[in-house]
Design an enzyme around this catalytic site. Structure first.
Site, mmCIF file in Angstrom:
data_model
loop_
_atom_site.group_PDB
_atom_site.id
_atom_site.type_symbol
_atom_site.label_atom_id
_atom_site.label_comp_id
_atom_site.label_asym_id
_atom_site.label_seq_id
_atom_site.Cartn_x
_atom_site.Cartn_y
_atom_site.Cartn_z
ATOM 1 N N ASP A 372 0.874 -1.164 0.000
ATOM 2 C CA ASP A 372 0.000 0.000 0.000
ATOM 3 C C ASP A 372 0.919 1.224 0.000
ATOM 4 O OD1 ASP A 372 -2.297 1.736 0.571
ATOM 5 O OD2 ASP A 372 -1.411 1.876 2.573
ATOM 6 N N ASP A 568 -1.436 -0.890 6.005
ATOM 7 C CA ASP A 568 -1.599 -0.310 7.338
ATOM 8 C C ASP A 568 -3.023 0.090 7.657
ATOM 9 O OD1 ASP A 568 -1.622 1.979 5.542
ATOM 10 O OD2 ASP A 568 -1.394 3.210 7.345
ATOM 11 N N ASP A 572 -6.855 -1.891 3.488
ATOM 12 C CA ASP A 572 -5.909 -2.932 3.088
ATOM 13 C C ASP A 572 -6.268 -4.312 3.639
ATOM 14 O OD1 ASP A 572 -4.250 -0.965 1.852
ATOM 15 O OD2 ASP A 572 -3.440 -0.459 3.828
#
Length: 683
Positions: A372, A568, A572
């Site tokens: 990410d 995080d 996600d």
């Protein structure tokens, strides 16, 4: 063939009798224990704790009594304690053995049941025969160790379900709904599609909807991962669980209940977790060949000496017992957990939390790492990186500080933090106004000032001399906040989401390991491309929603890649659950951490490299341990089967248990010492 969702063993659907249906999907199980853990995880975890504690409490005094003298333990006391452990804490292995026989397969339970039972029964026979060479310590310790490993794994899976619970907690309990012209507070569950609801500043949006009146800014970081709020106005879609920041607006409910975006994310995480096929345990693979071989050798040897050697029933039984004891897989029981324990310890020393052995096992095969962007590769918060003043800088900072100090916008907070560090002072502000998606304005010392983006300044007819430069800066994913009065630009402040330290080092290290690097982000393509150029990542996908991220992960897996997903945020979680290996940034959300198999506690991306290298090294040690675990024992199998009888006579079986004890002790010691060499692992 299907796979047991708990232990990962293959199960033949056509003959399986143990199964459960959840959300329309049928799951098959290799044992009653796995089924119960799936159906009633809390009950299973509670009982597993009790039986694990019991095994250790009774095993420790037996070990002490075996190797330390004098102590008030006689062999009969050991027999009683061993019997309790064997048929309470060890009962699950018998259940697994029984279920394995029914499904015509062997697994770790088969190994442990045969090994511990042989050690226990032979030791009990020795005690009742007034002998003194017993193996109660071995049988009890193996049960305690394996129970402990199972408990840790079960506890980890229970924690993983926290991801779903934490997601559901994001939804507000109440909604401000207009019913028959009257504003009413209703439970979210009672909101129907088509209802009109109102959201005020600072409140969570109760359900998905479309704005019909008002303008505001919404924090959609839970959905997109991006920290900069999104401007919403008439016609804009809003998502339940996101946070309204500035204005008040009305919206018409569209997707409610199980159709809502948040509910769909919950479903994606749940399905990905349950649908993941764990790698079958190495020990199970070994046992599928080793156990039948050993049992066959024991039976054939025993029958051979009984019928052709005419040794009698007692000696024939000793032949069988000698083969089983010499090949006893006790060390095999600790071969994997011993290495995993040391590996996990090394991870902890480097601020890497490894939740389970499967994570280490999977990390060995990872050939693609997907990151990410916001909060993972970047800090996730805008920071001021420069100021270009056209008036006295101190005066400019005072004006910035005074205006943005009244704003709730994340960019405004970043500016306030910067100005504080520069010792700016707050001036009195009158007629303060926040304009969503643009900036703020207010009267200071009788003069109107603006602090906002390029669009805001141009809307008020103020000329900007370096407009093209500012546009190019914004297109790289950064932000500019212009300070102006009614006549001219007074200063320009530049902000960006800075790339974390060690990111470039991480990408280079992964490439040196022949691992492809990918970035997924909800941010726009300019910002994504800017980050890609700076850090040298291989592939980039931008402007993605959570389900689209997960779709890409599944696509990459279908192409034959073993994928690790590093993230995080809540957005996600589905992707991390769907990946072969989920790696969570420890400074991120609780949902992300609950969905991850590995947690980088400090948020340092280089922890990904350490975790993958550690996984490769640990699995190498596991394989070595498996060799030592039964290598010596296997070498003695011909002797146990009677190879020395022609030379030493049938009386050799009176001393073979000593060889068995030495082989078991030596292999177990070798396994532990070999695992300890992981301590020399170089990062």
């Amino acid at each position: 063939m299907a796979k047991d969702p708990i232990c990962g063993m293959y199960v033949d659907e056509t003959t399986a009798t143990l199964k459960s249906v959840r959300n329309g999907t049928t799951y098959y199980f290799c044992s009653a224990g796995c089924k119960e853990q799936f159906d009633a995880p809390e009950k299973s975890l509670k009982r597993n704790k009790l039986l694990t504690y019991l095994a250790w409490i009774l095993a420790i005094p037996v070990v002490i009594g075996t190797y330390i003298e004098p102590l008030p333990f006689n062999l009969y006391t050991m027999l009683v304690l061993a019997t309790i452990v064997q048929f309470t804490s060890g009962l699950k292995f018998y259940q697994g053995l029984y279920d394995g026989i029914k499904s015509r397969s062997t697994n770790m339970d088969t190994l442990i049941a045969i090994g511990t039972t042989t050690a226990y029964l032979y030791s009990a026979f020795i005690v009742l025969s007034k002998g003194n060479l017993v193996y109660f310590d071995a049988s009890m310790l193996i049960i305690a160790l394996i129970r402990t490993g199972n408990l840790i794994e079960e506890w980890t899976k229970d924690k993983a379900s926290d991801a779903v619970r934490k997601l559901m907690d994001l939804r507000p309990d109440k909604a401000r709904v207009i019913k028959e012209g009257i504003e009413t507070m209703l439970p979210v569950e009672e909101v129907d599609a088509g209802d009109i609801f109102i959201v005020k500043p600072g409140e969570k949006i109760p359900v998905d909807g479309v704005v019909i009146e008002g303008i505001s800014e919404v924090d959609q970081s839970m959905l997109t991962g991006e920290s900069v709020p999104v401007v919403i106005e008439q016609g804009s879609k809003v998502v339940g669980g996101t946070i309204n920041i500035t204005g008040t607006f009305k919206a018409k409910a569209t997707d409610v209940g199980s159709d809502s975006t948040l509910s769909k994310i919950v479903e994606m995480v749940t399905n990905a977790k349950e649908g993941r096929a764990p790698i079958q345990k190495i020990a199970d693979k070994v046992s599928s060949y080793f156990v039948p071989l050993v049992v066959s050798i024991a039976l054939v040897s025993s029958l051979f000496w009984y019928f052709y050697g005419h040794v009698g029933v007692s000696i024939a039984l000793l032949v069988f017992v000698s083969v089983i004891v010499i090949a006893c897989p006790c060390a095999l029981g600790i071969a994997t957990p011993a290495a995993f324990l040391v590996g996990a310890g090394i991870g902890a020393e480097n601020n890497i939390l490894i939740k389970n052995g499967d994570a280490l096992e999977t990390s060995k095969n990872v050939n693609m790492v997907v990151f990410d962007k916001t909060g993972t590769l970047t800090h996730g918060n805008m920071e001021v990186v420069g100021v270009k003043p056209y008036i006295d800088e101190k005066k400019a900072l005072d004006l910035y500080y005074s205006l943005e100090n009244l704003s709730e916008h994340p960019i405004g907070k970043a500016i306030v933090s910067y100005c504080k560090n520069k010792e700016a002072k707050a001036l009195a502000v009158d007629k303060f106004t926040s304009m969503p998606g643009k900036g703020v304005k207010g009267v200071i010392e009788g003069e109107l000032y603006f602090a906002g983006n390029l669009k805001m300044i141009k809307d008020f007819g103020i000329k900007v001399s370096n407009e093209q430069d500012l546009l190019e800066y914004q297109q790289t994913g950064n932000s500019v906040v212009i300070l102006a009065n009614k006549n001219e630009v007074l200063a320009v402040m530049f902000l960006q989401d800075k790339i974390k330290d060690n990111v470039e080092k991480t990408i280079k290290a992964l490439k040196s390991m022949n691992i492809t690097t990918v970035m997924l982000t909800g941010d726009h393509k300019y910002a994504a491309e800017n980050v890609r150029k700076k850090i040298g990542i291989d592939l980039v996908y931008s402007e993605l929603l959570p389900n689209e991220k997960m779709d890409i992960i599944q696509k990459l897996k279908k192409e034959g890649n073993i994928v690790a997903m590093v993230g995080d945020g809540i957005n996600d979680a589905p992707s991390m659950a769907a990946a072969d290996l989920g790696i969570a940034i420890g400074t991120g959300t609780d949902v992300a951490k609950a969905s991850g198999d590995i947690i980088l506690m400090k948020g340092d991306p280089y922890g990904v490299v350490i975790a993958l290298k550690l996984g490769r090294k640990t699995i190498s040690k596991v394989k070595q341990n498996l060799f030592w675990a039964f290598g010596y024992n296997s070498a003695l199998l011909p002797i146990a089967a009677g190879a020395l009888v022609p030379l030493l006579g049938i009386g050799v079986y009176h001393v073979l248990p000593i060889f068995a004890a030495l082989a078991m002790a030596f292999s177990s010691t070798t396994v532990v010492l070999n695992s300890m060499t992981l301590k020399f692992f170089k990062i």
